[in-house]
Design an enzyme around this catalytic site. Structure first.
Site, PDB file in Angstrom:
ATOM      1  N   SER A   1       0.826  -1.208   0.000  1.00 58.30           N
ATOM      2  CA  SER A   1       0.000   0.000   0.000  1.00 58.30           C
ATOM      3  C   SER A   1       0.859   1.255   0.000  1.00 58.30           C
ATOM      4  CB  SER A   1      -0.919   0.019   1.233  1.00 58.30           C
ATOM      5  OG  SER A   1      -1.657   1.218   1.266  1.00 58.30           O
ATOM      6  N   ASP A   2       0.575   2.148  -0.939  1.00 58.05           N
ATOM      7  CA  ASP A   2       1.168   3.470  -0.922  1.00 58.05           C
ATOM      8  C   ASP A   2       0.623   4.215   0.293  1.00 58.05           C
ATOM      9  OD1 ASP A   2       2.807   5.448  -2.178  1.00 58.05           O
ATOM     10  OD2 ASP A   2       0.980   6.507  -2.743  1.00 58.05           O
ATOM     11  N   LYS A   3       1.417   5.143   0.837  1.00 59.16           N
ATOM     12  CA  LYS A   3       0.984   5.857   2.044  1.00 59.16           C
ATOM     13  C   LYS A   3       0.178   7.109   1.724  1.00 59.16           C
ATOM     14  CE  LYS A   3       3.721   8.650   4.204  1.00 59.16           C
ATOM     15  NZ  LYS A   3       2.937   9.918   4.207  1.00 59.16           N
TER      16      LYS A   3
ATOM     17  N   THR B   1      -3.451   7.358   0.283  1.00 56.32           N
ATOM     18  CA  THR B   1      -4.073   6.032   0.286  1.00 56.32           C
ATOM     19  C   THR B   1      -4.369   5.598   1.717  1.00 56.32           C
ATOM     20  OG1 THR B   1      -2.880   5.448  -1.731  1.00 56.32           O
ATOM     21  CG2 THR B   1      -3.835   3.642  -0.462  1.00 56.32           C
TER      22      THR B   1
ATOM     23  N   VAL C   1       4.561   1.122   1.280  1.00 58.16           N
ATOM     24  CA  VAL C   1       5.593   1.489   0.311  1.00 58.16           C
ATOM     25  C   VAL C   1       5.396   2.968  -0.007  1.00 58.16           C
ATOM     26  CG1 VAL C   1       6.588   0.983  -1.946  1.00 58.16           C
ATOM     27  CG2 VAL C   1       5.482  -0.839  -0.655  1.00 58.16           C
TER      28      VAL C   1
END
Length: 863
Positions: free
Chosen positions: A334-336, A339, A505
């Site tokens: 998961s992008d931070k 998101t 990520v």
């Protein structure tokens, strides 16, 4: 290492070298200057190095369409069509071709619906640029920008190429979509800027160091182009099923042809060309029987209806097989920014120095902010005011914006009594130095900043001057963070309940990522990707120690596009099925490489184009709904495949066994086509069936699937061949014939009825891992479709439509026979699944025993 598309004295120069070299070296390498290029030189370079646009490989629509006619099952269908054509079986040929082309057209249509990732990336390029040519700035097409050009980049413009800034006070550019950084980045002379980023403040001149595919933006596009090139797990599974059926069919064909040749040549000691036609006819019957003609269609329809259900849950599917991939996902990357977090800076706790209260400190910070500014920090500080009307007591006389040299903003105001005041905010070290704090206060400030950094929070110093800036009073320190979304923690917990390991990520620093990751229960072991991955690493073939570290890490900070791509690839190399969420251009390569790329709400065109699943609702909670739905869809497909493979084996073996033992085929080609239509077309309603929701990821376990379907197929063979034996006995039994007279052709009809009805009863048996007499019950659409089909099959047999008519008494007997067998098959299924569960549970202690005694086993099992 990417090479430059720029002239140099000693050959190609790495792009990264020009990002870091001093400006004199950049000018020398590019054979340019701060005065830009002459038009003639720019034209020469354009011809030599190409246009400033992404080069992509075009695949024609015809080529895309023809791909759907390639593969094991497609070959089987095409072979059957060819034999039907040679033998003039036009009805068989028509039905086969209709199903073949339906599979191809439906698959092609779904691909056409999906956006092209490279096209979206190309659309993100800046359409115009202001270039210094022949000593004057002029507007040109961004595609005509060449290395060595000098550009003027202004507020709101998209940076058209990779550049180094050479003149101007400062510029702030938003490169979040490229690097994942949550705030605009301030640039000064000598700093680099990336193609595709957007100028948010200021104006500067810059020299172009890379264009087209050699830009940071272009390298991302190249990663997208080569990402995700392999077949999906679903495609591999379908191929394996096709291979299994082909091999089985070939073996049975060899047995059948060998037997017929032996009969014609050895036993009858004669050979006629008509015998060859008879053999070809039997091979055609067997071949048609061996083809799960409607399998691709049923899977496509089931996925398509599932995609509609996902759309209702705010998840748009752009690649159908991604539904099955999502069902098997066990690692979610998961992008931070945007998101897991809100992508909105907010104020955290404050640290007071000379300010009397937090409200006083925040008000001072707001007075040092530009009113109505879209700057993230200004909005965060002003948004922290409990009473925004407090600002109305002050009149702003001058505002000095942030610049990367001074690293602070300043607001000059007068209060309600007309007293002039100055407020400033900025980098804490700058504000501390401005205020000339004593040693103890300075140490306290530095410790506060360091403590905030360790938990991933940004710090902002605030000061006040009442003597026209001659002296400053240090009021305190504001902390800021991009907080998690309200539903993120719950979403992560649900993900874990679904057997998912979640890894963060992000392009932000490790400290910031670790803070958010810890708050959400994702772990705090984040690795700095920029330090972890070296430049000479091939992200598609990382060494085992690296892939192992990737697997063990809770997440990664300071990540660039090639790192995200490599992280996903490494996890896949370790045997994981990976989903990747993201919203920016920087996420596109990893989204496409992932087994299921998920573009979150508000994602860029490039991210949406590379993703297989596009969310239209914010946050990750929709992902959990999509996983639930995809696992139900996968269960329906598995139930169909178990039924279809078992029935295909039933038909193939019964045809061969009847030919070997009784010298005739129990089914005609027309009957087999009718079976395909009556069995499979109604089964498309399985897309609506009720299923239990698996708690863990589900995948194509081919050995288990073929074992179950093979064993149940063996039971179905016993059922059908048993009926055939009864039928052959009936033909030779005068008493039975006296009761109800039967012919051999009517025995064929009885076998046809048994396979059509028995197939659907077998589906009811196979659709549940428990007994069929317990929930979940069949959905109404499936139940009605099966009921309608069985009524039609009974009418076909009773009135002799397309097949010899069967006495109604025999129809009742056949149905009684099948109902008894249905109970037997259900009991056999329960025993089979119980044994398989025992085999699955046994390694929990048996494998530990082997690992302890045999280290080699532990290594092999780990792979």
């Amino acid at each position: 290492m990417e090479t430059d598309n720029r002239p140099s004295n000693g050959g190609a120069v790495a792009t990264n070298d020009l990002e870091k070299a001093d400006l004199d070296t950049v000018y020398a390498t590019l054979s340019t200057s701060a005065q830009g290029l002459a038009t003639t030189e720019a034209t020469t370079r354009l011809a030599k190095f190409g246009r400033n646009e992404l080069v992509e490989k075009e695949v024609s629509d015809l080529e895309k369409f023809l791909r759907f006619f390639w593969g094991p099952i497609a070959w089987m269908i095409e072979t059957a069509a060819f034999l039907s054509l040679l033998m003039g079986h036009w009805s068989d040929l028509t039905v086969i071709l209709v199903l073949l082309f339906y599979n191809a057209i439906s698959g092609f249509w779904q691909e056409r619906k999906a956006s092209d990732a490279l096209a979206a990336l190309k659309a993100g390029m800046a359409p115009k640029a202001t270039a210094l040519r022949d000593g004057e700035f002029s507007v040109i097409d961004a595609a005509e920008v060449v290395p060595g050009d000098v550009l003027r980049i202004k507020l709101g413009e998209v940076v058209p190429a990779d550049v180094r800034f050479i003149d101007g006070d400062y510029i702030s550019i938003d490169q979040a979509a490229l690097t994942g950084e949550s705030l605009p980045v301030s640039k000064k002379i000598g700093d680099e800027g990336y193609s595709g980023s957007i100028a948010k403040k200021g104006e500067m001149s810059a020299v172009v160091i890379a264009t087209g595919n050699n830009t940071f933006f272009g390298r991302t596009a190249s990663l997208v182009a080569r990402a995700g090139g392999g077949a999906s797990h679903s495609q591999k599974a379908t191929t394996q099923i096709g291979d299994f059926l082909i091999i089985t069919s070939v073996v049975l064909c060899v047995i059948l042809v060998g037997f017929e040749i032996y009969q014609d040549v050895v036993v009858q000691t004669g050979w006629q060309w008509s015998d060859l036609a008879d053999i070809a006819r039997m091979v055609l019957v067997l071949l048609i029987a061996s083809i799960p003609v409607a399998m691709p269609t049923v899977i496509t329809v089931t996925n398509s209806l599932g995609a509609q259900a996902l759309a209702r849950k705010k998840a748009i599917v752009s690649r159908l097989e991604a539904i099955e991939e999502l069902a098997g996902v066990d690692v979610l990357c998961s992008d931070k920014t945007g998101t897991l977090t809100k992508n909105i800076l907010t104020l955290g706790d404050v640290t007071l120095f000379n300010a009397k209260s937090a409200d006083e400190l925040i008000l001072a910070g707001a007075l040092a902010s530009e009113k109505g500014s879209e700057d993230a920090i200004d909005k965060a500080v002003s948004g922290g005011l409990k009473d925004p009307k407090a600002l109305e007591a002050y009149k702003v006389t001058k505002f000095v914006p942030f610049d990367p040299v001074g690293k602070r903003t300043e607001g000059q105001v007068t209060d309600a009594q007309g007293k002039p005041l100055r407020y400033t905010k900025g980098a804490p070290q700058v504000i501390v130095e401005l205020c000339k704090l004593d040693a103890d206060a300075e140490a306290k400030a530095n410790k506060t900043v360091a403590d905030l950094a360790t938990v991933g929070m940004r710090a902002l110093g605030v000061a006040e001057s009442a003597d026209d800036g001659k002296s400053w009073s240090f009021l305190g320190i504001l902390s800021m963070l991009d907080p998690p979304r309200d539903d993120s923690k719950e979403t992560i917990e649900h993900a874990k309940e679904h057997g998912l390991q979640v890894k963060m990520v992000t392009g932000d620093d490790v400290a910031i990522g670790s803070q958010i990751s810890g708050q959400l229960g994702m772990g705090t072991h984040l690795i700095a990707a920029a330090d972890f991955f070296t430049k000479d690493m091939d992200m598609s073939h990382l060494p085992e120690p690296i892939t192992e570290a990737v697997e063990k890490a809770d997440g990664f900070g300071r990540v660039f596009p090639e790192h995200k791509y490599g992280i996903v690839h490494a996890l896949q190399d370790r045997g994981h099925v990976v989903a990747m969420t993201g919203d920016g251009v920087n996420d596109a390569p990893a989204l496409k490489q992932a087994d299921c790329g998920i573009a979150v709400s508000g994602a860029t065109d490039a991210a949406r184009a590379a993703a297989a699943l596009i969310l239209t609702a914010p946050g990750l909670s929709t992902v959990i709904d999509a996983i639930d739905e995809s696992r139900k869809i996968f269960e329906r497909i598995i139930n169909y495949v178990l039924f279809r493979v078992a029935m295909t084996l039933d038909i193939m073996f019964v045809v061969v066994l009847a030919t070997l033992f009784f010298g005739f085929s129990p089914l005609t080609a027309v009957m087999i086509i009718l079976i395909a239509l009556l069995d499979d077309v109604p089964i498309m309603t399985i897309a609506y069936d009720n299923t239990l929701l698996p708690k863990d990821p589900v995948r194509w376990h081919m050995r288990r699937l073929l074992l179950i379907s093979g064993f149940m197929g063996l039971m179905a063979i016993a059922q059908t061949f048993g009926l055939l034996l009864i039928g052959m006995e009936w033909l030779s039994n005068p008493e039975w014939q006296a009761w109800v007279e039967l012919t051999q052709e009517q025995v064929q009809t009885a076998v046809f009825l048994q396979i059509v009805a028995g197939g659907h009863l077998l589906l009811f048996v196979m659709r549940s891992r428990a007994t069929m007499f317990r929930p979940p019950w069949p959905a109404m659409p499936l139940l009605l479709a099966v009921l309608g089909t069985q009524i039609l099959a009974v009418l076909i047999c009773g009135f002799g439509w397309f097949v010899p008519a069967l006495p109604w008494t025999i129809i009742c007997l056949v149905w009684s026979y099948m109902l008894v067998w249905m109970i037997v098959l259900d009991l056999v299924k329960l025993v089979l699944y119980r044994r398989l569960r025992q085999d699955t549970d046994r390694p929990r202690w048996y494998e530990r025993f082997l690992r302890a005694r045999h280290p080699a086993f532990a290594k092999a099992a780990g792979g």
